[in-house]
Design a protein around this motif. Structure first.
Motif, PDB file in Angstrom:
ATOM      1  N   ASN A 131      39.522  43.991  46.708  1.00 57.01           N
ATOM      2  CA  ASN A 131      40.017  45.296  46.281  1.00 57.01           C
ATOM      3  C   ASN A 131      39.475  45.561  44.882  1.00 57.01           C
ATOM      4  OD1 ASN A 131      41.409  47.591  45.627  1.00 57.01           O
ATOM      5  ND2 ASN A 131      43.442  46.678  45.757  1.00 57.01           N
ATOM      6  N   VAL A 132      38.344  46.273  44.798  1.00 58.00           N
ATOM      7  CA  VAL A 132      37.699  46.482  43.502  1.00 58.00           C
ATOM      8  C   VAL A 132      38.556  47.322  42.561  1.00 58.00           C
ATOM      9  CG1 VAL A 132      35.367  46.116  44.380  1.00 58.00           C
ATOM     10  CG2 VAL A 132      36.314  48.425  44.348  1.00 58.00           C
ATOM     11  N   ARG A 133      39.490  48.091  43.106  1.00 57.77           N
ATOM     12  CA  ARG A 133      40.365  48.881  42.225  1.00 57.77           C
ATOM     13  C   ARG A 133      41.297  48.004  41.399  1.00 57.77           C
ATOM     14  NH1 ARG A 133      42.778  52.850  46.439  1.00 57.77           N
ATOM     15  NH2 ARG A 133      41.129  52.308  47.854  1.00 57.77           N
ATOM     16  N   ALA A 134      41.501  46.764  41.849  1.00 55.97           N
ATOM     17  CA  ALA A 134      42.406  45.867  41.137  1.00 55.97           C
ATOM     18  C   ALA A 134      41.681  44.993  40.121  1.00 55.97           C
ATOM     19  CB  ALA A 134      43.145  44.982  42.137  1.00 55.97           C
ATOM     20  N   LEU A 135      40.345  45.055  40.067  1.00 56.77           N
ATOM     21  CA  LEU A 135      39.588  44.209  39.144  1.00 56.77           C
ATOM     22  C   LEU A 135      39.718  44.711  37.714  1.00 56.77           C
ATOM     23  CD1 LEU A 135      36.316  43.673  41.196  1.00 56.77           C
ATOM     24  CD2 LEU A 135      38.207  42.073  40.900  1.00 56.77           C
ATOM     25  N   ILE A 136      39.816  43.771  36.802  1.00 58.53           N
ATOM     26  CA  ILE A 136      39.892  44.079  35.370  1.00 58.53           C
ATOM     27  C   ILE A 136      38.795  43.289  34.685  1.00 58.53           C
ATOM     28  CG2 ILE A 136      41.324  43.926  33.293  1.00 58.53           C
ATOM     29  CD1 ILE A 136      43.771  44.057  35.153  1.00 58.53           C
ATOM     30  N   ASP A 137      38.009  43.944  33.845  1.00 58.70           N
ATOM     31  CA  ASP A 137      36.890  43.309  33.163  1.00 58.70           C
ATOM     32  C   ASP A 137      37.402  42.367  32.082  1.00 58.70           C
ATOM     33  OD1 ASP A 137      34.252  42.799  32.604  1.00 58.70           O
ATOM     34  OD2 ASP A 137      34.017  44.513  31.256  1.00 58.70           O
ATOM     35  N   PRO A 138      36.941  41.146  31.957  1.00 55.29           N
ATOM     36  CA  PRO A 138      35.962  40.508  32.833  1.00 55.29           C
ATOM     37  C   PRO A 138      36.640  40.035  34.124  1.00 55.29           C
ATOM     38  CG  PRO A 138      36.623  38.967  31.154  1.00 55.29           C
ATOM     39  CD  PRO A 138      37.353  40.262  30.860  1.00 55.29           C
ATOM     40  N   ALA A 139      35.913  40.130  35.230  1.00 51.07           N
ATOM     41  CA  ALA A 139      36.466  39.756  36.531  1.00 51.07           C
ATOM     42  C   ALA A 139      35.642  38.613  37.116  1.00 51.07           C
ATOM     43  CB  ALA A 139      36.461  40.960  37.469  1.00 51.07           C
ATOM     44  N   PRO A 140      36.011  37.380  36.811  1.00 52.67           N
ATOM     45  CA  PRO A 140      35.232  36.249  37.330  1.00 52.67           C
ATOM     46  C   PRO A 140      35.435  36.026  38.833  1.00 52.67           C
ATOM     47  CG  PRO A 140      37.133  35.460  36.138  1.00 52.67           C
ATOM     48  CD  PRO A 140      37.116  36.951  35.974  1.00 52.67           C
ATOM     49  N   GLY A 141      36.458  36.613  39.387  1.00 46.87           N
ATOM     50  CA  GLY A 141      36.720  36.464  40.815  1.00 46.87           C
ATOM     51  C   GLY A 141      37.638  37.560  41.291  1.00 46.87           C
ATOM     52  N   CYS A 142      37.884  37.555  42.574  1.00 46.10           N
ATOM     53  CA  CYS A 142      38.734  38.589  43.168  1.00 46.10           C
ATOM     54  C   CYS A 142      40.182  38.115  43.198  1.00 46.10           C
ATOM     55  CB  CYS A 142      38.250  38.899  44.584  1.00 46.10           C
ATOM     56  SG  CYS A 142      39.095  40.304  45.293  1.00 46.10           S
ATOM     57  N   SER A 143      41.090  38.962  42.746  1.00 44.77           N
ATOM     58  CA  SER A 143      42.504  38.595  42.725  1.00 44.77           C
ATOM     59  C   SER A 143      43.331  39.353  43.757  1.00 44.77           C
ATOM     60  CB  SER A 143      43.082  38.857  41.331  1.00 44.77           C
ATOM     61  OG  SER A 143      42.939  40.233  41.016  1.00 44.77           O
ATOM     62  N   SER A 144      42.734  40.360  44.373  1.00 47.23           N
ATOM     63  CA  SER A 144      43.470  41.191  45.324  1.00 47.23           C
ATOM     64  C   SER A 144      42.521  41.593  46.456  1.00 47.23           C
ATOM     65  CB  SER A 144      44.001  42.440  44.603  1.00 47.23           C
ATOM     66  OG  SER A 144      44.607  43.322  45.505  1.00 47.23           O
ATOM     67  N   TYR A 145      43.048  41.603  47.675  1.00 44.41           N
ATOM     68  CA  TYR A 145      42.222  41.909  48.839  1.00 44.41           C
ATOM     69  C   TYR A 145      42.841  43.033  49.663  1.00 44.41           C
ATOM     70  CZ  TYR A 145      39.912  37.541  47.727  1.00 44.41           C
ATOM     71  OH  TYR A 145      39.225  36.561  47.081  1.00 44.41           O
ATOM     72  N   VAL A 146      41.985  43.753  50.392  1.00 40.57           N
ATOM     73  CA  VAL A 146      42.418  44.779  51.332  1.00 40.57           C
ATOM     74  C   VAL A 146      41.642  44.576  52.630  1.00 40.57           C
ATOM     75  CG1 VAL A 146      43.051  46.500  49.586  1.00 40.57           C
ATOM     76  CG2 VAL A 146      40.715  46.436  50.470  1.00 40.57           C
ATOM     77  N   ASN A 147      42.128  45.134  53.712  1.00 36.98           N
ATOM     78  CA  ASN A 147      41.410  45.097  54.981  1.00 36.98           C
ATOM     79  C   ASN A 147      40.709  46.429  55.181  1.00 36.98           C
ATOM     80  OD1 ASN A 147      42.056  42.484  55.823  1.00 36.98           O
ATOM     81  ND2 ASN A 147      44.060  43.155  56.507  1.00 36.98           N
ATOM     82  N   GLU A 148      39.447  46.366  55.607  1.00 33.85           N
ATOM     83  CA  GLU A 148      38.647  47.551  55.878  1.00 33.85           C
ATOM     84  C   GLU A 148      37.975  47.394  57.236  1.00 33.85           C
ATOM     85  OE1 GLU A 148      38.697  50.233  54.175  1.00 33.85           O
ATOM     86  OE2 GLU A 148      39.432  49.599  52.220  1.00 33.85           O
TER      87      GLU A 148
END
Length: 195
Positions: A131-148
């Motif tokens: 979920n790129v809307r949940a990323l905060i810079d710096p973002a070394p990894g993904c912390s939130s996921y969505v299904n598409e």
């Protein structure tokens, strides 16, 4: 009817336009686009000069479009938009149609209404993505996921005779990344890119 669109694409577009959770940050959770107990897909629009705004939405049985504007092409007063001008009217029309069985039954084909719940056709997969809307810079990894939804193979193209041609799946080669150098992930609201 003549099939002109791969049913998987029609499903994905309808699913996107019916996703109240995704439109909530921009439109609000209880906007006029929300039709509780009616599975609608809906889109609004507003011209830059505020001369026209519209809302078009549909179910598998009913399609309703509403235009709001001045018939002499003058801009409307205030900051009216497709959401504030046309959507409330659209919502009332859809709600009244679905609230009146006799009116809704006028949309039946061969005496039958379709189920309005979207059913994914074969050839689609629901996949978990970041979920790129949940990323905060710096973002070394993904912390939130969505299904598409993803198409399992290339989309069918109209064959000109009422059918669809499905091209063979591509055989992509894995992307080769340089073995040296560094990569930085930059995240901005609405933008995700690798530098």
């Amino acid at each position: 009817g003549t099939q002109i669109l791969d049913p998987r694409i029609a499903f994905v577009v309808s699913d996107i336009l019916g996703d109240n959770t995704s439109r909530t940050p921009a439109m609000g959770a209880n906007s006029p686009l929300l039709t509780p107990n009616i599975a609608t897909s809906v889109k609004t629009g507003t011209t830059d000069d505020v001369r026209d705004n519209w809302t078009v939405g549909y179910t598998r049985n009913v399609a309703v479009g509403v235009w709001v504007g001045n018939n002499d092409n003058r801009p409307m007063r205030g900051d009216t938009s497709g959401l504030t001008g046309a959507a409330p009217i659209w919502n009332q029309v859809m709600t009244r149609i679905y609230g009146n069985p006799a009116m809704l039954n006028q949309f039946a084909v061969d005496g039958q209404l379709l189920t309005d719940q979207l059913q994914p056709p074969a050839g689609l997969s629901s996949r978990r993505v970041c979920n790129v809307r949940a990323l905060i810079d710096p973002a070394p990894g993904c912390s939130s996921y969505v299904n598409e939804w993803f198409l399992d193979s290339p989309a069918g193209m109209p064959d000109g005779q009422g059918g669809l041609n499905y091209p063979p799946p591509a055989n992509p080669q894995p992307e080769q990344l340089p073995t040296s150098g560094s990569y930085v992930q930059q995240v901005y609201p609405g933008v995700y890119r690798t530098v």
